[in-house]
Design a protein around this motif. Structure first.
Motif, short mmCIF file in Angstrom:
data_model
loop_
_atom_site.label_atom_id
_atom_site.label_comp_id
_atom_site.label_asym_id
_atom_site.label_seq_id
_atom_site.Cartn_x
_atom_site.Cartn_y
_atom_site.Cartn_z
N SER A 30 -3.95 10.46 58.02
CA SER A 30 -2.64 9.90 57.70
C SER A 30 -1.56 10.98 57.60
N GLY A 60 -8.70 6.35 60.29
CA GLY A 60 -7.42 6.06 59.66
C GLY A 60 -6.32 7.01 60.11
N LYS A 94 -2.74 6.41 59.33
CA LYS A 94 -1.59 5.71 58.76
C LYS A 94 -0.37 6.63 58.78
N SER A 95 0.80 6.07 59.03
CA SER A 95 2.06 6.81 58.98
C SER A 95 2.04 8.10 59.80
N ILE A 123 -7.45 1.87 60.97
CA ILE A 123 -6.17 1.81 60.27
C ILE A 123 -5.10 2.52 61.10
N THR A 167 -1.70 1.58 60.46
CA THR A 167 -0.51 1.12 59.77
C THR A 167 0.65 2.10 59.94
N ASP A 168 1.86 1.57 60.14
CA ASP A 168 3.07 2.38 60.14
C ASP A 168 3.05 3.46 61.24
N ASN A 169 3.04 2.98 62.48
CA ASN A 169 3.16 3.86 63.64
C ASN A 169 4.15 3.25 64.61
N ASN A 213 4.15 -1.77 63.08
CA ASN A 213 4.18 -1.19 64.42
C ASN A 213 5.17 -1.98 65.28
N THR A 219 3.75 -0.89 53.31
CA THR A 219 2.41 -0.77 52.76
C THR A 219 1.42 -1.29 53.79
N SER A 220 0.13 -1.12 53.51
CA SER A 220 -0.85 -1.57 54.50
C SER A 220 -0.79 -3.08 54.69
#
Ligand SMILES: Nc1ncnc2c1ncn2[C@@H]1O[C@H](COP(=O)(O)OP(=O)(O)O)[C@@H](O)[C@H]1O
Ligand SMILES: [Mg+2]
Length: 382
Positions: free
Chosen positions: A5, A26, A28-29, A48, A50-52, A75, A183-184
């Motif tokens: 992450s 994972g 994330k971000s 995971i 999340t946030d890409n 995303n 958040t996820s």
């Protein structure tokens, strides 16, 4: 497993696909734009992203037959590849805050899909905005709150005990401060819209308002304080259990307590479904209980508003949550004592569990049918 992450990757590294044993990844971000097919490890169970900045997933994701948990909130996805339908073990999917204009039919037919968050997409975002503007949530000035100790935390927020000054007096409240904008499970705005749409219910944790004027503009919710006699039914899934909660080793239920808890939660979910809210994270770790079967459902972080969707689609989405209810029943039944005594109520509960876990979502009962099935079990003399 591999966690990377908050690093400036722009691509999921292809080398991961050659890691035979890798099952949890994972990122994330990061700044991932591209997910090459070759980067998907053959035993992938938990991904995971999340946030890409991902616009599309490779069709080869369908070859990840062990995939159980897929986190894609935040995303730029406009569609999901139809090949994902081959991931028959998929149980938890987060696709909130993307650019999805519709939810494909095959997604709702996945036999094990149970926990879905899809708020903050064009297919439901208008509704969220409408809910927020037409019934604005009470705002609570940050300066009227004095934070005390941490009561608990999950993926999206930290919950503090706090004192709120109100009309010259102070009252104890619980304050949920969001850890970040994304958040996820999705966006804080979606959680607030879902709280509003969900309204009040005997078995829901009451929400009092939303925080304003936080000096760092941190978003937060103020809730009624749930007393210390209540504790979480379970802890969130571990890396090993992946999608299933971890119960305390000494967790035991009498049939009466289990039936009371199940009935309360069925009634809370029925209330939400009747108001077109999908909870999305119906799990023991989001239920507070007092040991006697009295329970409160909280955490709207993964909730989705269904009112803008065609009726059929909304009902199909609710059938996913029936599987979550089936998982809860399964977990309760495993802990009912005395299990060896033949109790017709246990047979009734087990039949209901099986119906809720039916691999054909359309065959699962709706919550009214669940409530109707639970009623005689609670009333039956033993
Ligand atoms: N209103 C409340 N009163 C007391 N404790 C609470 C309250 N709301 C949440 N908690 C505690 O905080 C934990 C996490 O809350 P939750 O809303 O699920 O956060 P997250 O979205 O981060 O998972 C809960 O399991 C519970 O222990
Ligand atoms: Mg939670």
């Amino acid at each position: 497993m591999l966690f990377c992450s908050d690093n400036p990757f722009t691509e999921l590294p292809e080398v991961l696909g050659r890691c035979e044993q890798l099952d949890m990844v994972g990122f994330k971000s990061c700044r991932i734009e591209h997910v090459p097919a070759a980067a998907l490890p053959p035993r992938l169970r938990w991904l995971i992203l999340t946030d890409n900045r991902i616009e599309q997933l490779p069709p080869e994701i369908g070859r990840c037959s062990r995939l159980q948990k897929l986190a894609l909130a935040g995303n730029r996805l406009q569609a999901l590849p139809v090949e994902l339908a081959a991931c028959q073990n998929l149980e938890l999917l987060r696709i909130s805050a993307n650019r999805l204009t519709e939810l494909p039919g095959w997604l709702l037919e996945l036999p094990r899909l149970t926990w879905l968050a899809c708020a903050g997409n064009p297919c439901c975002a208008d509704q969220e905005q409408a809910t927020l503007t037409h019934s604005p949530i009470t705002t609570i000035d940050w300066n009227s709150l004095q934070l005390e100790q941490i009561l608990g935390q999950g993926a999206s927020g930290v919950i503090h005990l706090a004192r709120q000054r109100l009309d010259g007096e102070t009252r104890p409240v619980a304050v949920k401060l969001f850890k970040s904008a994304m958040t996820s499970d999705g966006l804080p705005e979606s959680e607030m819209a879902a709280c509003l749409a969900g309204g009040e219910h005997e078995y829901l944790i009451p929400v009092l308002g939303r925080i304003e004027a936080h000096p760092q503009a941190v978003q937060g919710l103020v809730m009624a304080l749930v007393g210390p006699e209540f504790s979480s039914l379970a802890a969130p899934p571990s890396l090993e259990s992946c999608t299933r909660d971890i119960y305390p080793a000494d967790s035991r239920w009498s049939p009466e307590q289990a039936l009371k808890l199940a009935s309360g939660m069925a009634s809370a979910l029925a209330h939400l479904h009747a108001r077109d809210v999908l909870h999305g994270d119906f799990y023991g770790h989001n239920i507070l209980h007092d040991g006697s079967g009295q329970a409160l459902l909280g955490d709207f972080g993964a909730a989705t508003l269904l009112s803008a969707m065609p009726r059929e689609l909304a009902e199909a989405l609710q059938k996913l949550e029936l599987r979550a209810f089936g998982c809860l029943l399964e977990e309760l039944i495993e802990r009912i004592v005395p299990a060896e005594i033949v109790d017709p109520r246990l047979a009734g509960l087990a039949a209901l569990r099986d119906a809720c876990l039916d691999p054909l979502p359309a065959r699962r009962p709706d919550l009214q049918a669940v409530i109707t099935a639970l009623m005689p079990l609670r009333a039956r003399p033993h």
